[in-house]
Design a protein around this motif. Structure first.
Motif, PDB file in Angstrom:
ATOM      1  N   GLN A   2       0.820  -1.196   0.000  1.00  0.00           N
ATOM      2  CA  GLN A   2       0.000   0.000   0.000  1.00  0.00           C
ATOM      3  C   GLN A   2       0.862   1.257   0.000  1.00  0.00           C
ATOM      4  O   GLN A   2       1.805   1.394   0.781  1.00  0.00           O
ATOM      5  N   ASP A   3       0.561   2.170  -0.913  1.00  0.00           N
ATOM      6  CA  ASP A   3       1.192   3.484  -0.941  1.00  0.00           C
ATOM      7  C   ASP A   3       0.330   4.419  -0.095  1.00  0.00           C
ATOM      8  O   ASP A   3      -0.818   4.695  -0.432  1.00  0.00           O
ATOM      9  N   PHE A   4       0.871   4.908   1.004  1.00  0.00           N
ATOM     10  CA  PHE A   4       0.092   5.719   1.933  1.00  0.00           C
ATOM     11  C   PHE A   4       0.230   7.211   1.626  1.00  0.00           C
ATOM     12  O   PHE A   4       0.439   8.031   2.528  1.00  0.00           O
ATOM     13  N   TYR A   5       0.095   7.583   0.359  1.00  0.00           N
ATOM     14  CA  TYR A   5       0.177   8.981  -0.068  1.00  0.00           C
ATOM     15  C   TYR A   5      -0.891   9.835   0.611  1.00  0.00           C
ATOM     16  O   TYR A   5      -0.752  11.054   0.730  1.00  0.00           O
ATOM     17  N   PHE A   6      -1.969   9.218   1.048  1.00  0.00           N
ATOM     18  CA  PHE A   6      -3.144   9.899   1.579  1.00  0.00           C
ATOM     19  C   PHE A   6      -3.111  10.039   3.088  1.00  0.00           C
ATOM     20  O   PHE A   6      -4.060  10.566   3.680  1.00  0.00           O
ATOM     21  N   LEU A   7      -2.051   9.578   3.737  1.00  0.00           N
ATOM     22  CA  LEU A   7      -2.047   9.445   5.192  1.00  0.00           C
ATOM     23  C   LEU A   7      -0.901  10.208   5.840  1.00  0.00           C
ATOM     24  O   LEU A   7       0.247  10.135   5.400  1.00  0.00           O
ATOM     25  N   ILE A 178      -6.330  11.558   7.382  1.00  0.00           N
ATOM     26  CA  ILE A 178      -6.612  11.068   6.033  1.00  0.00           C
ATOM     27  C   ILE A 178      -6.902  12.247   5.108  1.00  0.00           C
ATOM     28  O   ILE A 178      -7.699  13.136   5.444  1.00  0.00           O
ATOM     29  N   ILE A 183      -7.962  11.013  -2.058  1.00  0.00           N
ATOM     30  CA  ILE A 183      -8.534   9.689  -2.329  1.00  0.00           C
ATOM     31  C   ILE A 183      -9.661   9.791  -3.350  1.00  0.00           C
ATOM     32  O   ILE A 183      -9.759   8.985  -4.281  1.00  0.00           O
ATOM     33  N   ASP A 188      -9.637   6.118  -5.448  1.00  0.00           N
ATOM     34  CA  ASP A 188      -8.854   5.027  -4.864  1.00  0.00           C
ATOM     35  C   ASP A 188      -9.663   4.313  -3.779  1.00  0.00           C
ATOM     36  O   ASP A 188      -9.658   4.709  -2.614  1.00  0.00           O
ATOM     37  N   GLN A 190      -9.213   1.388  -2.478  1.00  0.00           N
ATOM     38  CA  GLN A 190      -8.381   0.709  -1.483  1.00  0.00           C
ATOM     39  C   GLN A 190      -7.952   1.691  -0.392  1.00  0.00           C
ATOM     40  O   GLN A 190      -8.000   1.383   0.793  1.00  0.00           O
ATOM     41  N   ALA A 191      -7.547   2.890  -0.782  1.00  0.00           N
ATOM     42  CA  ALA A 191      -7.176   3.918   0.199  1.00  0.00           C
ATOM     43  C   ALA A 191      -8.391   4.350   1.010  1.00  0.00           C
ATOM     44  O   ALA A 191      -8.275   4.663   2.204  1.00  0.00           O
ATOM     45  N   TYR A 194      -9.041   2.939   4.487  1.00  0.00           N
ATOM     46  CA  TYR A 194      -8.336   3.483   5.640  1.00  0.00           C
ATOM     47  C   TYR A 194      -9.048   4.708   6.211  1.00  0.00           C
ATOM     48  O   TYR A 194      -8.806   5.101   7.357  1.00  0.00           O
TER      49      TYR A 194
END
Length: 376
Positions: A2-7, A178, A183, A188, A190-191, A194
């Protein structure tokens, strides 16, 4: 992976995010209908011209309803003699909201009974953390939680959503944030998981036999932190039957840099140790995910260095490879689908002695890596 670009997060460990989230929450659940509802509400052009109350009506309150919350808006609270009006009191069920509403009106301003979460919302273009001490929404939500003696709070401007756990006091800013706008823009799903599984009402509902999912998650997070701390102590100081890598690394640094003070040797040794331990823990705990990664195990994994370091013990080609791996963790490598690991641990400007040429021979690195990875 997972790329957590959003977190933006310092509340949960990386292991908890990658491993425990999908186990605790139903990541196979089809969230497309829920995500689509929120996407349909999102209108940046409209939000940009709205005041806080209009924005709450058109977006925040509707998102909360989608997430299963039952709300009371602008309920007056007397906090330390001052009148406060949190934007939303959140209740995880109709029953808990009704129980709260049965409290005599004269008693409700000082009561925190039945409230699951307090939410403070701001207009779309208002920063939720303006870096100030006074008139900062970040401290406003913490004040509400502290004075009302409640553990959980949300803070949002619609774009960013923060979750706070106020049960453990800290001088640092600790939260789980978040970027919902990012997102939505990337569509996204998948994101979105979260976001949804943390901020939905079900996360705060306990049954007769099972505690709230959020409390289970915190327990798992504490276990992960304890494991990390135990590993660090064992490897750094050589306790629990482990050999110390601190002395080995410090000796190599001082040999090549005899003018360094002991404090500088110590600081550079710590940086090097933490880099190795970070990668060792990462590779061990996320092994199933890395097996599926297109490049990691064949090209990036630090474990490959053991083979290089074992050969030609007096050479330094293993160090060249290791510095390249550190650089990928520091800056990312899109050609290898590797994101940036934020935090500055791999920033070369913070540990300049580690840039010394021929700092570790292949033999030195082999001994260090054997100790680092043998406990993982």
């Amino acid at each position: 992976m997972q790329d957590f670009y959003f977190l933006t997060n310092n509340l949960f460990t990386s292991y908890t995010l990658q491993e425990e989230f999908p186990k605790l929450y139903d990541f196979k659940q089809d969230l497309t209908p829920i995500f689509s509802q929120i996407q349909a509400l999102y209108d940046e052009a409209k939000f940009d011209s709205q005041n806080e109350h209009q924005f709450e009506d058109d977006f925040i309150s509707k998102v909360l309803e989608i997430l299963g919350w039952h709300t009371i808006r602008q309920e007056e609270k007397i906090i330390q003699g001052k009148l406060e009006k949190p934007d939303f009191l959140l209740f995880s069920s109709k029953e808990t909201k009704k129980s709260y509403e049965k409290i005599p009106k004269s008693s409700r301003p000082s009561s925190n009974s039945f409230i699951n979460v307090i939410l403070e919302s701001k207009a779309y273009n208002v920063a939720i953390d303006n870096k100030k001490v006074k008139d900062n929404p970040h401290f406003q939500i913490l004040r509400y939680l502290s004075n009302l003696k409640l553990d959980f709070g949300f803070l949002t401007n619609g774009r960013l959503w923060r979750f706070y756990d106020n049960s453990k006091l800290s001088s640092q800013k600790i939260f789980y944030e978040i970027n919902l706008e990012a997102i939505i823009q990337k569509n996204d799903i998948q994101a979105f998981r979260y976001f949804y599984f943390i901020f939905n009402a079900q996360n705060f509902i306990a049954t007769a036999k099972i505690q709230e999912p959020i409390q289970t998650l915190f327990a798992q997070n504490t276990t992960a932190k304890t494991k990390i701390e135990d590993d660090l102590k064992s490897l750094i100081y050589g306790i629990n039957g482990k050999d110390s890598i601190f002395e080995k690394i410090g000796s190599c640094i001082y040999t090549k840099n005899p003018t360094l003070s002991l404090d500088e040797v110590y600081q550079n040794s710590i940086y090097f140790i933490f880099r190795l331990l970070f990668i060792a823990y990462f590779e061990d705990k996320f092994s199933p995910l890395l097996q599926k990664h297109s490049y990691y195990n064949d090209h990036i994994s630090i474990q490959n260095l053991l083979t290089i370091a074992q050969n030609n013990p007096d050479k330094h080609d293993a160090l060249v490879k290791l510095n390249w791996i550190f650089s990928i963790f520091d800056k990312g490598e899109p050609n290898y689908d590797m994101p940036i690991f934020n935090g500055g641990l791999f920033d070369t400007t913070r540990s300049k002695a580690l840039n010394t040429p021929k700092l570790f021979s292949n033999q030195d690195l082999y001994e260090i890596l054997q100790i680092s990875f043998s406990s993982h």
